[in-house]
Design a protein around this motif. Structure first.
Motif, short mmCIF file in Angstrom:
data_model
loop_
_atom_site.label_atom_id
_atom_site.label_comp_id
_atom_site.label_asym_id
_atom_site.label_seq_id
_atom_site.Cartn_x
_atom_site.Cartn_y
_atom_site.Cartn_z
N ASN B 441 0.69 -1.07 0.02
CA ASN B 441 -0.12 0.14 -0.52
C ASN B 441 0.58 1.23 0.26
N GLY B 448 -1.79 1.76 -4.45
CA GLY B 448 -1.42 0.23 -3.39
C GLY B 448 -0.86 -0.27 -5.13
N THR B 509 -5.74 -3.40 -2.39
CA THR B 509 -4.38 -3.48 -3.04
C THR B 509 -4.26 -5.82 -3.05
#
Lengths: 157, 576, 336
Positions: B441, B448, B509
């Motif tokens: 991230n 991300g 992410t």
């Protein structure tokens, strides 16, 4: 002040302000506990010289005793980084200094072992590192050459 | 609404569709108005139909009942109710009740006109078979966890535990499923029993769904619809002599939409020894199969059965790692090794897949162990190794890099660039061909990254950490925040230091990472790829931090994909 | 390979000297004012322009602080009306004579050496041109006071064309890299050749070596910043490599040995060979020095410590090259 070591074609210069700091120790330090710090300076290959421009002095975290000085990383590293950035990335770590309650200072076995250990690490910018002991009357400058400690001589102008 | 309202609606229907539905009291309390009538369908027959409104009409559609026979019809439930629409796919305009009734009526007629033997009928049967069979079998059901694609003519095993019954290929499979995943209580009275599992011949007729079957009828159905080699085996079975026998038979019927499995409990009792084939007294009960086999559970995800055989190594079971692990299990990954040396605490709960119960678990403390326990509980086929040897450290793992060769993919959710680069260097140096996926991230929800490397030789992870004009290492070049800012926050001392991002950032992410990981495992991605999701910079700015040039360049898009990040100065791969 | 761009940029700042330098402008303007005030009424009308490296943007500070300013004086005369090119040269010499320490007529210019109290010496070379000729070309007056007729002549010349060619070769940031790399070469020259100028290639020769195919822009697009990143070090390595390749190795009867030599024409009239004044032996020396430079530059490529890379570059370029170091790791220390 300028120093040289026999058979080595370079000079070590100690800037006036640094020399004055050492002198101040000689004149007024009580030597009840040892002090010390790192040597900082610049490399000047075009004149085959190395110039000590700054030193650090003990921080709270360092262990100062009557017969020893244990320098920590904290404080000294930050000061070093600051000097590095302020000098356009020219200033580097050049070695160590500490005080000894001795007229003509002489390195202890611990000092020598420590100096050799530091010099052996291949992480330093300068191939040559210097070690200064501030005595009660004079200062001595050493470096490590081939695992041997050698004293530098004052150059008479 | 008063009666008159419904009657006027039905009058309208009668007029427009030429039918006669009349109001009549119904025994069913849940309806406020019911109408009886009769409709003609295409094969010429008439069907008695009931139209019923409940008090929520028109928010709820009127209900149509077939009010007669026992004839099986598609989309008609056993109580005669016609399934008009899949509710999720229609939007009711409740301001036009007359039109709603007309549309529903037309749909009901359309459904009643799906006649046996037509393609549409068969299609519907395939699609709805399980639902019908469940109704037929009523309370009699078993779990099945065997892989239907392996079925030929087999003798499988059934475990009868308290309250549940599991059919599996082996006794062991059955017991693992029953006691570990289904949490059945182990009792002395539990027992195993053999059953027949037979694949029906392709393009054979699907059995007619009825409430009652005769043994002869079932026997012949099987004999007529299996290939000759199975037939011999089945005949052998039929020739066996028995006085009393309780036999379960499961049949697998292949369709283009996957296998249909249905079963029978055959209870035979004769006064003397007779060939099974000729049993006089036999009770045949349809058995509904609750499929919990891997392929079936995953069928709704898409057909990704090959993921089952992939060996996945996940380094880091933190915020992103936890979600990635869960996502991978849902996508069908079953062989997952998780390396993480951290323990799980209460303060992790709001950024982690694991919950408070894990934080206060008195037996386990390591994130890897807790994830293993949680995921294995959630997904029956998942087998997780929490790599509980040495000191669970990546550094230690790297001592024997040949271990990497055991995996089909290496995922790093460590968030430590130094370690990621070391892994990258080692796999490059040792010529390990396992792809590496690094995901992390950026702070304050700005985005991300997922970086896939070791798929080709034009770039590697280190290229992204190498200056454009020198082999010197630099901070991550794809960063969305300006270099040299420190984002570590401290709640209490060094150990409490964390980078500010939320669970949503990690999930985002993790989702991106999982999509790419699956594609890599299925060989749908063949070149090194960096994907970046781009969030808002508002929170970052609010905290007086700056975005990077790269963010400013790509911030117009939501996701940025980059393949050409090779750097010729890279000391690991030499880039391109 | 280290990123030495910052160091090279700093180096360039240390050595760079150009037309924007006020000190230089002042010095030149004083002399031009003097010329205007004292030139004989018999002299033709004229205009002036800056020429030489400062005008091309490739100037560097001289090692010996002896600034060399080049000014062109275009007399509005037809060369055919002045069979003796010395005549217009004398207008300039006579006008400035006595006002400065030394004014002398040299083969290609009138040189005024000037020294103010306590200030460093500098000299201004006035190149004298006939600018109003039938063929519309410019001609430079050649010849010294006591030269025989054979050495007094008008030679076709295009100094402004040369400046234009150099200045227009690249534009924008590319042009800046081009000029920086030429300055590095010139600094290398002044640091590596003895001050006796004859044995070294001229500044214009080095400039044309770069101009004429030796130099190419070295920059890379950085997707992360959307900008081009210039790499002067690589551009320099490439230039030095190309210069080395340009030499040919053959027997020199003049030196009585095998020598590396080359010829290089000025890209504008009179297209003369820029190495014509160097002997084959001097060319061989030039070659050896180029070769040595290439070796040193390659050595720099292999260095991972900044201090070591910079030390080699100081060897090549002198103390104007900054010696930077990597971040120091001070560790801990125990003494007793």
């Amino acid at each position: 002040m300028e120093y040289e070591v026999r058979a080595e074609s370079f000079r070590l210069e100690i800037n006036e302000n640094v020399y004055q700091r050492f002198s101040a120790y000689i004149e007024s330090y009580n030597y009840n506990v040892e002090s010390g710090g790192i040597l900082v300076g610049i490399l000047d290959p075009s004149h085959n010289s190395i110039i000590i421009t700054d030193i650090t002095e003990p921080f709270d975290r360092d262990r100062q005793t009557r017969y020893g000085f244990h320098r920590m990383e904290k404080g000294h590293q930050e000061k070093m980084d600051q000097l590095w950035e302020q000098s356009d990335f020219k200033k580097t770590y050049l070695g160590e200094w500490h005080t000894h309650k001795q007229k003509r200072p002489c390195p202890s076995n611990i000092d020598i072992k420590n100096w050799i250990k530091i010099s052996k690490k291949n992480i330093h910018n300068s191939q040559r590192l210097f070690f200064i002991i501030v005595g009660t009357e004079e200062i001595g400058v050493w470096m490590v050459v081939h695992d041997m400690v050698k004293k530098l001589e004052v150059v008479e102008n | 609404m008063n009666r008159f309202f419904y009657e006027s609606l039905v009058d309208d229907l009668n007029a427009k569709r030429g039918v006669v539905f009349l109001a009549k009291e119904s025994s069913q309390q849940k309806y406020v108005a019911t109408f009886f009538g009769c409709v003609k369908i295409m094969d010429g027959s008439s069907i008695n139909l009931v139209i019923a409104f409940d008090k929520y009409f028109p928010l709820r559609l009127p209900v149509f009942y077939v009010n007669d026979d026992n004839i099986f019809r598609v989309h008609v439930e056993s109580d005669g109710k016609i399934c008009l629409y899949d509710k999720s796919s229609i939007l009711i305009n409740k301001d036009m009740p007359e039109q709603i009734l007309l549309d529903c009526f037309d749909q009901a007629i359309k459904i009643l006109n799906i006649l046996p033997g037509t393609d549409e009928y068969n299609q519907e049967i395939f699609r709805e078979f399980d639902a019908y069979w469940m109704k037929t079998a009523k309370h009699r059901w078993v779990y099945s966890c065997f892989n239907t694609s392996e079925v030929t003519y087999n003798e499988y095993n059934m475990l009868f535990a308290s309250k549940i019954c599991v059919v599996a290929k082996t006794e062991n499979d059955a017991s693992v499923m029953a006691y570990n995943s289904l949490n059945a209580e182990r009792k002395e009275s539990d027992f195993y029993k053999k059953c027949l599992v037979i694949r029906l011949r392709k393009k054979s007729a699907l059995i007619n769904i009825k409430k009652n079957y005769k043994w002869k009828e079932l026997r012949n159905y099987i004999l007529n619809n299996i290939s000759s080699s199975y037939k011999k085996k089945f005949e052998k079975f039929l020739q066996k002599k028995a006085k009393r026998i309780l036999q379960y038979i499961f049949l697998v019927y292949g369709t283009s939409m996957g296998d249909i499995v249905f079963g029978f409990r055959v209870d035979i009792w004769n006064k003397k020894y007779l060939q099974i084939s000729n049993a006089v007294n036999a009770k045949i009960d349809p058995v509904y199969i609750r499929r919990i086999d891997y392929n079936y559970l995953l069928a709704r995800v898409e057909r990704r059965a090959t993921l089952k055989d992939k060996r996945v190594l996940l380094l880091g079971a933190g915020s992103i790692g936890g979600f990635v692990a869960n996502n991978l299990c849902q996508m069908g990954v079953t062989q997952l090794d998780i390396l993480d040396m951290d323990t799980f605490h209460e303060e992790n709960v709001c950024r982690h897949f694991l919950g408070f119960d894990s934080a206060v678990n008195s037996i386990m403390t390591y994130k890897a162990d807790l994830l293993k326990a949680q995921l294995e509980k959630m997904y029956p086929y998942v087998d997780i190794d929490s790599l509980n040897y040495a000191n669970r450290s990546v550094e230690e793992f790297l001592e024997k890099p040949e271990r990497f060769e055991n995996y089909d993919i290496i995922i790093s959710a460590l968030g430590e660039p130094t370690l990621n680069l070391e892994i990258n260097r080692i796999i490059y140096q040792k010529q390990i061909v396992t792809p590496l996926v690094c995901c992390f991230n950026e702070p304050y929800g700005i985005g991300g990254h997922v970086i896939i490397s070791n798929l080709d030789k034009n770039s590697c992870l280190q290229c992204l950490y190498t200056k454009i004009n020198a082999s010197e290492i630099t901070s991550f070049r794809g960063s969305l925040v300006e270099e040299g800012q420190s984002f570590k926050k401290n709640v209490s001392g060094c150990s409490g230091a964390f980078v500010p991002y939320s669970s949503l950032d990690s999930q985002q992410t993790a989702i991106l990472a999982t999509r790419l990981i699956v594609k890599v495992l299925l060989e749908e991605i063949k070149e090194n790829t960096m994907e970046t999701w781009i969030g808002s910079s508002d929170e970052l700015m609010l905290n007086h931090f700056k975005t990077s040039q790269y963010y400013n360049i790509i911030s117009a898009s939501k996701v940025c994909t980059k393949n050409d990040f090779g750097n010729c100065h890279c000391v690991v791969c030499g880039g391109e | 390979m280290l990123d030495l761009q910052k160091e090279f940029i700093k180096f360039q700042e240390n050595i760079k000297l150009d037309d924007e330098n006020q000190k230089l402008r002042d010095k030149r303007d004083i002399l031009l004012k003097k010329l205007k005030n004292t030139i004989s009424d018999d002299a033709a009308s004229y205009s002036t322009f800056n020429q030489g490296s400062y005008a091309m943007g490739t100037g560097i500070y001289p090692e010996d602080e002896d600034y060399d300013i080049d000014v062109g004086i275009k007399f509005n005369i037809d060369k055919d009306d002045y069979s003796d090119p010395l005549e217009p040269k004398m207008w300039v010499k006579d006008a400035l004579d006595g006002h400065t320490k030394k004014v002398e007529v040299r083969r290609s210019c009138v040189t005024v050496t000037y020294q103010e109290n306590g200030e460093s010496a500098y000299h201004v070379d006035f190149a004298i041109y006939a600018a109003d000729n039938a063929d519309e070309k410019m001609y430079i007056a050649k010849g010294k006071t006591y030269s025989d007729d054979e050495h007094r002549y008008w030679e076709v010349s295009d100094p402004q064309g040369l400046i234009k060619a150099i200045k227009n070769k690249y534009s924008g940031d590319d042009a800046l890299q081009f000029r920086r790399v030429i300055r590095y070469m010139k600094k290398w020259k002044s640091h590596n050749f003895s001050s006796n100028g004859d044995s070294a290639p001229t500044g214009i020769a080095l400039t044309i070596l770069a101009y004429d195919g030796g130099f190419s822009i070295n920059k890379k697009y950085d997707w992360a910043t959307g900008k081009y990143i210039y790499d002067d070090f690589s551009a320099l390595c490439n230039l030095v490599y190309n210069i080395k390749k340009r030499f040919s190795y053959s027997w020199s009867s003049e030196a009585g040995q095998m020598c590396h030599t080359m010829s290089l024409s000025l890209p504008v009239e009179p297209y003369n060979d820029l190495f014509v004044k160097m002997t084959d032996k001097q060319m061989e020396n030039f070659y050896q020095k180029i070769n040595k430079m290439l070796e040193k530059l390659n050595e720099v490529k292999g260095k991972t410590k900044r201090s070591e890379a910079c030390t080699i570059l100081v060897e090549l370029f002198g103390e104007d090259f900054p010696v930077t170091v990597d971040k120091s790791m001070v560790g801990t220390s125990e003494s007793a």
